[in-house]
Design a protein around this motif. Structure first.
Motif, PDB file in Angstrom:
ATOM      1  N   ARG A   1     -40.639 -24.487  31.411  1.00 35.19           N
ATOM      2  CA  ARG A   1     -41.164 -23.671  30.302  1.00 35.19           C
ATOM      3  C   ARG A   1     -40.852 -22.204  30.541  1.00 35.19           C
ATOM      4  O   ARG A   1     -40.450 -21.489  29.617  1.00 35.19           O
ATOM      5  N   PHE A   2     -41.028 -21.743  31.773  1.00 29.64           N
ATOM      6  CA  PHE A   2     -40.756 -20.338  32.102  1.00 29.64           C
ATOM      7  C   PHE A   2     -39.278 -20.011  31.874  1.00 29.64           C
ATOM      8  O   PHE A   2     -38.943 -18.989  31.265  1.00 29.64           O
ATOM      9  N   LEU A   3     -38.392 -20.879  32.354  1.00 31.31           N
ATOM     10  CA  LEU A   3     -36.952 -20.664  32.178  1.00 31.31           C
ATOM     11  C   LEU A   3     -36.587 -20.611  30.693  1.00 31.31           C
ATOM     12  O   LEU A   3     -35.866 -19.701  30.252  1.00 31.31           O
ATOM     13  N   LEU A   4     -37.101 -21.562  29.921  1.00 33.40           N
ATOM     14  CA  LEU A   4     -36.800 -21.571  28.486  1.00 33.40           C
ATOM     15  C   LEU A   4     -37.370 -20.333  27.796  1.00 33.40           C
ATOM     16  O   LEU A   4     -36.735 -19.760  26.917  1.00 33.40           O
ATOM     17  N   ARG A   5     -38.565 -19.917  28.202  1.00 32.33           N
ATOM     18  CA  ARG A   5     -39.149 -18.688  27.647  1.00 32.33           C
ATOM     19  C   ARG A   5     -38.218 -17.503  27.897  1.00 32.33           C
ATOM     20  O   ARG A   5     -37.927 -16.720  26.982  1.00 32.33           O
TER      21      ARG A   5
ATOM     22  N   ILE B   1     -36.243 -29.745  15.408  1.00 35.13           N
ATOM     23  CA  ILE B   1     -36.603 -30.227  16.743  1.00 35.13           C
ATOM     24  C   ILE B   1     -35.340 -30.380  17.584  1.00 35.13           C
ATOM     25  O   ILE B   1     -34.396 -31.069  17.193  1.00 35.13           O
ATOM     26  N   LEU B   2     -35.375 -29.751  18.760  1.00 37.61           N
ATOM     27  CA  LEU B   2     -34.341 -29.935  19.762  1.00 37.61           C
ATOM     28  C   LEU B   2     -35.011 -30.640  20.944  1.00 37.61           C
ATOM     29  O   LEU B   2     -35.975 -30.116  21.504  1.00 37.61           O
ATOM     30  N   ALA B   3     -34.546 -31.841  21.271  1.00 31.89           N
ATOM     31  CA  ALA B   3     -35.120 -32.619  22.359  1.00 31.89           C
ATOM     32  C   ALA B   3     -34.221 -32.515  23.583  1.00 31.89           C
ATOM     33  O   ALA B   3     -32.989 -32.524  23.462  1.00 31.89           O
ATOM     34  N   VAL B   4     -34.837 -32.393  24.759  1.00 25.71           N
ATOM     35  CA  VAL B   4     -34.088 -32.346  26.014  1.00 25.71           C
ATOM     36  C   VAL B   4     -34.664 -33.390  26.967  1.00 25.71           C
ATOM     37  O   VAL B   4     -35.870 -33.591  27.007  1.00 25.71           O
ATOM     38  N   SER B   5     -33.772 -34.049  27.715  1.00 26.87           N
ATOM     39  CA  SER B   5     -34.248 -35.038  28.668  1.00 26.87           C
ATOM     40  C   SER B   5     -33.202 -35.296  29.733  1.00 26.87           C
ATOM     41  O   SER B   5     -32.005 -35.307  29.454  1.00 26.87           O
ATOM     42  N   ALA B   6     -33.683 -35.520  30.946  1.00 27.35           N
ATOM     43  CA  ALA B   6     -32.811 -35.920  32.047  1.00 27.35           C
ATOM     44  C   ALA B   6     -32.642 -37.433  32.084  1.00 27.35           C
ATOM     45  O   ALA B   6     -31.756 -37.943  32.748  1.00 27.35           O
ATOM     46  N   ASN B   7     -33.472 -38.152  31.354  1.00 26.78           N
ATOM     47  CA  ASN B   7     -33.469 -39.607  31.361  1.00 26.78           C
ATOM     48  C   ASN B   7     -32.657 -40.130  30.172  1.00 26.78           C
ATOM     49  O   ASN B   7     -33.040 -39.932  29.025  1.00 26.78           O
TER      50      ASN B   7
ATOM     51  N   ILE C   1     -31.317 -32.304  17.278  1.00 28.35           N
ATOM     52  CA  ILE C   1     -30.309 -32.270  18.337  1.00 28.35           C
ATOM     53  C   ILE C   1     -30.965 -32.805  19.604  1.00 28.35           C
ATOM     54  O   ILE C   1     -32.128 -32.504  19.884  1.00 28.35           O
ATOM     55  N   VAL C   2     -30.206 -33.576  20.380  1.00 30.88           N
ATOM     56  CA  VAL C   2     -30.669 -34.078  21.677  1.00 30.88           C
ATOM     57  C   VAL C   2     -29.705 -33.574  22.741  1.00 30.88           C
ATOM     58  O   VAL C   2     -28.491 -33.719  22.602  1.00 30.88           O
ATOM     59  N   MET C   3     -30.268 -32.957  23.780  1.00 32.21           N
ATOM     60  CA  MET C   3     -29.463 -32.442  24.893  1.00 32.21           C
ATOM     61  C   MET C   3     -29.958 -33.052  26.196  1.00 32.21           C
ATOM     62  O   MET C   3     -31.135 -33.343  26.341  1.00 32.21           O
ATOM     63  N   GLY C   4     -29.049 -33.184  27.147  1.00 32.29           N
ATOM     64  CA  GLY C   4     -29.415 -33.654  28.468  1.00 32.29           C
ATOM     65  C   GLY C   4     -29.874 -32.502  29.352  1.00 32.29           C
ATOM     66  O   GLY C   4     -29.620 -31.338  29.065  1.00 32.29           O
ATOM     67  N   LYS C   5     -30.577 -32.864  30.416  1.00 33.65           N
ATOM     68  CA  LYS C   5     -30.951 -31.911  31.456  1.00 33.65           C
ATOM     69  C   LYS C   5     -30.160 -32.292  32.690  1.00 33.65           C
ATOM     70  O   LYS C   5     -29.997 -33.474  32.952  1.00 33.65           O
ATOM     71  N   PRO C   6     -29.673 -31.370  33.450  1.00 33.03           N
ATOM     72  CA  PRO C   6     -29.776 -29.932  33.225  1.00 33.03           C
ATOM     73  C   PRO C   6     -28.885 -29.526  32.057  1.00 33.03           C
ATOM     74  O   PRO C   6     -27.913 -30.198  31.738  1.00 33.03           O
ATOM     75  N   PHE C   7     -29.241 -28.416  31.422  1.00 30.94           N
ATOM     76  CA  PHE C   7     -28.488 -27.951  30.264  1.00 30.94           C
ATOM     77  C   PHE C   7     -27.781 -26.648  30.602  1.00 30.94           C
ATOM     78  O   PHE C   7     -28.184 -25.897  31.474  1.00 30.94           O
TER      79      PHE C   7
ATOM     80  N   SER D   1     -25.600 -21.390  27.594  1.00 33.20           N
ATOM     81  CA  SER D   1     -24.870 -20.972  26.384  1.00 33.20           C
ATOM     82  C   SER D   1     -24.837 -22.100  25.349  1.00 33.20           C
ATOM     83  O   SER D   1     -24.957 -21.842  24.151  1.00 33.20           O
ATOM     84  N   THR D   2     -24.711 -23.352  25.795  1.00 33.62           N
ATOM     85  CA  THR D   2     -24.746 -24.483  24.864  1.00 33.62           C
ATOM     86  C   THR D   2     -26.127 -24.592  24.233  1.00 33.62           C
ATOM     87  O   THR D   2     -26.246 -24.834  23.021  1.00 33.62           O
ATOM     88  N   LEU D   3     -27.154 -24.414  25.034  1.00 37.52           N
ATOM     89  CA  LEU D   3     -28.523 -24.440  24.514  1.00 37.52           C
ATOM     90  C   LEU D   3     -28.700 -23.380  23.436  1.00 37.52           C
ATOM     91  O   LEU D   3     -29.196 -23.666  22.340  1.00 37.52           O
ATOM     92  N   LEU D   4     -28.290 -22.151  23.722  1.00 31.68           N
ATOM     93  CA  LEU D   4     -28.444 -21.066  22.740  1.00 31.68           C
ATOM     94  C   LEU D   4     -27.590 -21.308  21.496  1.00 31.68           C
ATOM     95  O   LEU D   4     -28.019 -20.990  20.383  1.00 31.68           O
TER      96      LEU D   4
END
Length: 135
Positions: free
Chosen positions: A16-20, A80-86, A98-104, A107-110
Motif C-alpha cells: 500500500r505504501f509503495l502504491l501510494r 478496477i485494476l486488479a493485481v496478484s502474484a497468484n 485490467i489485471v496485472m501480475g505482481k511484481p509489477f 511504468s506499466t502500472l502507471l
C-alpha cells in the motif's frame, strides 16, 4: 490531467505504501484499505475514480470485492485494476478492467492507470452529453 482519487486495497502495508508513493508521485489523491470490507466501507462515503486491488487478502479478497462492486448499480461502473502474484487468483479478477501480475513494473502500472482514467473520463463526458429522457 486532473487529480483523480485512487483507492488502494491490499493487506500488505508495504505494498500500500509503495502504491501510494507511485500514485501520489503521479499527482493523484490516494486512500487505502487493508481488505475488501474496509474498501466497501470507504466507498460508501466517497466514490473513487479508480480502485487498485490485490486479489489475495483476508476478510474479503479482491474477487469478492469486485463481485460486490459489479453487483451494486452505484459502483458497477467503477474502474478496477486488479493485481496478484497468484495466477489462479487472476481468473477471479475477470470482472476487473485490467489485471496485472505482481511484481509489477512501475511504468506499466502507471500506463495502465492512465489508460483506465482516460477511459473513465471519456465515459463520464459521453454520459453528460446524452439527452435527458422524455417523460
Amino acid at each position: 490531467m486532473s487529480i483523480k482519487r485512487i483507492l488502494v486495497v491490499d493487506d500488505d502495508p508495504s505494498t500500500r505504501f509503495l502504491l501510494r508513493l507511485i500514485f501520489e508521485g503521479a499527482g493523484h489523491r490516494v486512500t487505502e484499505a487493508q481488505h475488501g470490507v474496509a474498501a466497501l466501507i470507504h466507498i460508501k462515503d466517497v466514490l473513487p475514480d479508480l480502485i487498485v486491488t490485490d486479489m489475495m487478502m483476508p476478510v474479503m479478497d479482491g474477487g469478492e470485492l469486485i463481485e460486490h462492486l459489479r453487483a451494486d448499480p452505484r459502483t458497477a461502473e467503477l474502474l478496477i485494476l486488479a493485481v496478484s502474484a497468484n495466477p489462479h487468483a487472476k481468473r477471479a479478477a475477470a470482472e476487473a478492467d485490467i489485471v496485472m501480475g505482481k511484481p509489477f513494473d512501475q511504468s506499466t502500472l502507471l500506463d495502465n492507470v492512465a489508460s483506465l482514467l482516460e477511459r473513465g473520463s471519456s465515459r463520464k463526458a459521453a454520459a453528460s452529453r446524452r439527452p435527458e429522457p422524455l417523460n
